[in-house]
Design a protein around this motif. Structure first.
Motif, PDB file in Angstrom:
ATOM      1  N   LEU A 146      49.039  43.981  35.043  1.00  0.00           N
ATOM      2  CA  LEU A 146      50.032  44.298  36.077  1.00  0.00           C
ATOM      3  C   LEU A 146      49.535  45.402  36.995  1.00  0.00           C
ATOM      4  O   LEU A 146      49.667  45.309  38.226  1.00  0.00           O
ATOM      5  N   GLY A 147      48.982  46.444  36.405  1.00  0.00           N
ATOM      6  CA  GLY A 147      48.465  47.534  37.225  1.00  0.00           C
ATOM      7  C   GLY A 147      47.351  47.089  38.152  1.00  0.00           C
ATOM      8  O   GLY A 147      47.182  47.632  39.242  1.00  0.00           O
ATOM      9  N   THR A 148      46.597  46.089  37.732  1.00  0.00           N
ATOM     10  CA  THR A 148      45.470  45.629  38.540  1.00  0.00           C
ATOM     11  C   THR A 148      45.905  44.660  39.637  1.00  0.00           C
ATOM     12  O   THR A 148      45.459  44.759  40.785  1.00  0.00           O
ATOM     13  N   PHE A 149      46.784  43.733  39.299  1.00  0.00           N
ATOM     14  CA  PHE A 149      47.091  42.634  40.226  1.00  0.00           C
ATOM     15  C   PHE A 149      48.426  42.772  40.966  1.00  0.00           C
ATOM     16  O   PHE A 149      48.694  41.988  41.877  1.00  0.00           O
ATOM     17  N   VAL A 150      49.274  43.734  40.565  1.00  0.00           N
ATOM     18  CA  VAL A 150      50.561  43.881  41.257  1.00  0.00           C
ATOM     19  C   VAL A 150      50.401  44.148  42.751  1.00  0.00           C
ATOM     20  O   VAL A 150      51.104  43.556  43.577  1.00  0.00           O
ATOM     21  N   PRO A 151      49.492  45.053  43.200  1.00  0.00           N
ATOM     22  CA  PRO A 151      49.348  45.243  44.656  1.00  0.00           C
ATOM     23  C   PRO A 151      49.020  43.940  45.392  1.00  0.00           C
ATOM     24  O   PRO A 151      49.566  43.673  46.469  1.00  0.00           O
ATOM     25  N   LEU A 152      48.146  43.125  44.798  1.00  0.00           N
ATOM     26  CA  LEU A 152      47.805  41.842  45.416  1.00  0.00           C
ATOM     27  C   LEU A 152      49.026  40.927  45.478  1.00  0.00           C
ATOM     28  O   LEU A 152      49.303  40.301  46.519  1.00  0.00           O
ATOM     29  N   LEU A 153      49.770  40.877  44.372  1.00  0.00           N
ATOM     30  CA  LEU A 153      50.945  40.012  44.335  1.00  0.00           C
ATOM     31  C   LEU A 153      52.017  40.480  45.315  1.00  0.00           C
ATOM     32  O   LEU A 153      52.712  39.667  45.931  1.00  0.00           O
ATOM     33  N   VAL A 154      52.172  41.802  45.470  1.00  0.00           N
ATOM     34  CA  VAL A 154      53.172  42.338  46.403  1.00  0.00           C
ATOM     35  C   VAL A 154      52.839  41.939  47.836  1.00  0.00           C
ATOM     36  O   VAL A 154      53.712  41.500  48.600  1.00  0.00           O
ATOM     37  N   LEU A 155      51.572  42.082  48.222  1.00  0.00           N
ATOM     38  CA  LEU A 155      51.168  41.736  49.578  1.00  0.00           C
ATOM     39  C   LEU A 155      51.349  40.248  49.851  1.00  0.00           C
ATOM     40  O   LEU A 155      51.830  39.840  50.924  1.00  0.00           O
ATOM     41  N   VAL A 156      50.975  39.423  48.887  1.00  0.00           N
ATOM     42  CA  VAL A 156      51.122  37.980  49.070  1.00  0.00           C
ATOM     43  C   VAL A 156      52.602  37.598  49.127  1.00  0.00           C
ATOM     44  O   VAL A 156      53.003  36.740  49.929  1.00  0.00           O
ATOM     45  N   LEU A 178      42.061  40.688  49.108  1.00  0.00           N
ATOM     46  CA  LEU A 178      40.808  40.720  48.346  1.00  0.00           C
ATOM     47  C   LEU A 178      39.807  41.675  48.982  1.00  0.00           C
ATOM     48  O   LEU A 178      39.067  42.380  48.283  1.00  0.00           O
ATOM     49  N   PHE A 179      39.785  41.719  50.335  1.00  0.00           N
ATOM     50  CA  PHE A 179      38.880  42.654  51.004  1.00  0.00           C
ATOM     51  C   PHE A 179      39.353  44.095  50.841  1.00  0.00           C
ATOM     52  O   PHE A 179      38.557  45.000  50.606  1.00  0.00           O
ATOM     53  N   ALA A 180      40.678  44.296  50.977  1.00  0.00           N
ATOM     54  CA  ALA A 180      41.203  45.654  50.912  1.00  0.00           C
ATOM     55  C   ALA A 180      41.214  46.204  49.491  1.00  0.00           C
ATOM     56  O   ALA A 180      40.995  47.398  49.283  1.00  0.00           O
ATOM     57  N   LEU A 181      41.481  45.348  48.523  1.00  0.00           N
ATOM     58  CA  LEU A 181      41.624  45.789  47.133  1.00  0.00           C
ATOM     59  C   LEU A 181      40.510  45.264  46.243  1.00  0.00           C
ATOM     60  O   LEU A 181      40.605  45.370  45.018  1.00  0.00           O
ATOM     61  N   GLY A 182      39.491  44.681  46.865  1.00  0.00           N
ATOM     62  CA  GLY A 182      38.449  44.015  46.074  1.00  0.00           C
ATOM     63  C   GLY A 182      37.782  44.906  45.059  1.00  0.00           C
ATOM     64  O   GLY A 182      37.654  44.535  43.875  1.00  0.00           O
ATOM     65  N   ASP A 183      37.390  46.099  45.469  1.00  0.00           N
ATOM     66  CA  ASP A 183      36.703  46.999  44.534  1.00  0.00           C
ATOM     67  C   ASP A 183      37.617  47.380  43.375  1.00  0.00           C
ATOM     68  O   ASP A 183      37.205  47.392  42.210  1.00  0.00           O
ATOM     69  N   GLY A 184      38.886  47.675  43.706  1.00  0.00           N
ATOM     70  CA  GLY A 184      39.813  48.043  42.650  1.00  0.00           C
ATOM     71  C   GLY A 184      40.093  46.885  41.713  1.00  0.00           C
ATOM     72  O   GLY A 184      40.225  47.072  40.497  1.00  0.00           O
ATOM     73  N   LEU A 185      40.181  45.667  42.271  1.00  0.00           N
ATOM     74  CA  LEU A 185      40.419  44.502  41.428  1.00  0.00           C
ATOM     75  C   LEU A 185      39.245  44.250  40.485  1.00  0.00           C
ATOM     76  O   LEU A 185      39.440  43.950  39.295  1.00  0.00           O
ATOM     77  N   ILE A 186      38.036  44.374  41.014  1.00  0.00           N
ATOM     78  CA  ILE A 186      36.852  44.124  40.173  1.00  0.00           C
ATOM     79  C   ILE A 186      36.742  45.182  39.084  1.00  0.00           C
ATOM     80  O   ILE A 186      36.473  44.870  37.918  1.00  0.00           O
ATOM     81  N   ASP A 187      36.973  46.448  39.462  1.00  0.00           N
ATOM     82  CA  ASP A 187      36.912  47.517  38.453  1.00  0.00           C
ATOM     83  C   ASP A 187      37.992  47.319  37.396  1.00  0.00           C
ATOM     84  O   ASP A 187      37.737  47.487  36.187  1.00  0.00           O
ATOM     85  N   GLY A 188      39.203  46.979  37.854  1.00  0.00           N
ATOM     86  CA  GLY A 188      40.281  46.760  36.888  1.00  0.00           C
ATOM     87  C   GLY A 188      39.989  45.584  35.984  1.00  0.00           C
ATOM     88  O   GLY A 188      40.275  45.634  34.769  1.00  0.00           O
TER      89      GLY A 188
END
Length: 375
Positions: free
Chosen positions: A90-100, A46-56
């Motif tokens: 998928l484009g927005t949340f896949v990076p988060l899901l991959v890391l988890v 969430l810290f690393a991808l937070g801005d991208g997640l919010i924008d997406g």
């Protein structure tokens, strides 16, 4: 000591037991460690991808709300819009899901390492036994799981309540902010809150990991009888080992006797010891003991030597020195060079005399044997 104490599981698991347990997929595992890793990975993401997640997320909401009137009356437009929304998600949340997912896969390896066992996938009827199930509920593991559940609830609830009380003003002020900054601020607050709550699980994990290691070792403990049985299976039963050693000795003696006909001379005691020597003039080096033995084996060596016309010489001091100082197949030591050289010289002269029908050479009688080789 009472007889039943011998059946208590008081002994640590042997390497064989540990290896078999690992092959069955039975290794120390901590659910709390995996949970902590997943939670921390989620918070870090969430810290690393937070801005991208919010924008997406903002773009997804914007596109979902911007629907033309014509699309509302087009039956195929709904499917296309749904497909676009799924791709955006998928484009927005896949990076988060991959890391988890990586955290969920790699975290168990920190305790017990990587283990893949086909046996662990097999169906076991004993797992459906209600009696064993009740036994597990009231076992040390069951008690620990209950304590952990209560502790997690208490720790997480306490941290969450303290966190919420500290963020009351911040949460109330979010409603007064513009939508853009409010979303960014909300993501920041959510990320920090998630991280703090996740870190509260460290306390539970620090207690659970040593317990799982101890409990796994305890479950694998063995009785003394099990260790004895395993030793018999691994090393072989005494009667079997004795038979194997006997066969090995017979095979070694058979090979040794095959070398006797190739010997240049057999030095005897003359009854108790017999040592067969061979000297390769082409290769050089020292003479080699190709066969040696005492009593019955010595008699067998003499019989084979006689049958193959191998010269024999009675030299008790030299025979004893060779028997006790030279291993089978080894070269004679430097201290016995002179004595053996005299014996071989006599044997070679004797062979030449027989071939030429000449007079027999004089047999050496006082062979020089150093004191350290005297027996």
């Amino acid at each position: 000591m009472p007889a039943d104490q011998g059946q208590e599981r008081t002994e640590q698991a042997t390497p064989k037991r540990l290896r078999e347990s690992r092959e069955k997929g039975q290794v120390a595992r901590s659910r709390e460690l995996a949970t902590l890793a997943v939670m921390m990975a989620g918070a870090g993401s969430l810290f690393a991808l937070g801005d991208g997640l919010i924008d997406g997320l903002a773009n997804m909401i914007t596109r979902a709300l911007q629907v033309d009137r014509a699309q509302l009356f087009d039956a195929s437009a709904g499917s296309a819009a749904l497909s676009d929304a799924i791709l955006d998600a998928l484009g927005t949340f896949v990076p988060l899901l991959v890391l988890v997912t990586l955290a969920a896969v790699l975290a168990p390896m920190a305790l017990g390492g990587w283990v893949f066992s086909a046996k662990a996938f097999g169906f076991k009827w004993e797992k459906l036994d209600p009696i064993k199930g009740l036994g597990k509920l009231f076992s040390a593991r069951g008690l620990m799981e209950l304590v952990k559940a209560l502790a997690k609830f208490a720790v997480v609830s306490t941290v969450a309540v303290i966190l919420m009380l500290g963020l009351v003003d911040v949460l109330l002020n979010l409603g007064r902010e513009p939508i853009g900054p409010a979303l960014a601020h909300s993501g920041h607050v959510l990320g920090w809150s998630f991280l703090v709550i996740s870190m509260s699980l460290i306390v539970i994990t620090v207690v659970d990991v040593p317990f799982q290691i101890w409990n796994h070792a305890k479950e694998l403990k063995m009785t003394r009888q099990e260790i004895k049985d395993e030793f018999k299976e691994t090393e072989g039963r005494p009667e079997v080992k004795s038979r194997i050693r006997q066969l090995q000795r017979e095979l070694s003696q058979r090979r040794m006797m095959e070398e006797v006909p190739k010997a240049d001379v057999i030095v005897t005691n003359p009854v108790r010891f017999a040592i067969a020597l061979r000297y390769d003039t082409l290769k050089g080096g020292a003479p080699v003991v190709v066969a040696k033995g005492r009593d019955l084996i010595a008699a067998h060596i003499r019989e084979v030597g006689t049958a193959n016309n191998v010269p024999m010489m009675s030299a008790p001091p030299l025979a004893r020195a060779l028997y006790f100082s030279v291993e089978l197949g080894g070269e004679i030591p430097a201290g016995l060079y002179l004595a053996v050289a005299q014996v071989l010289a006599y044997v070679f002269e004797l062979k030449r005399a027989h071939a030429e029908s000449g007079p027999a050479p004089t047999k050496p009688t006082d062979l020089p044997i150093p004191d350290e080789f005297q027996r």
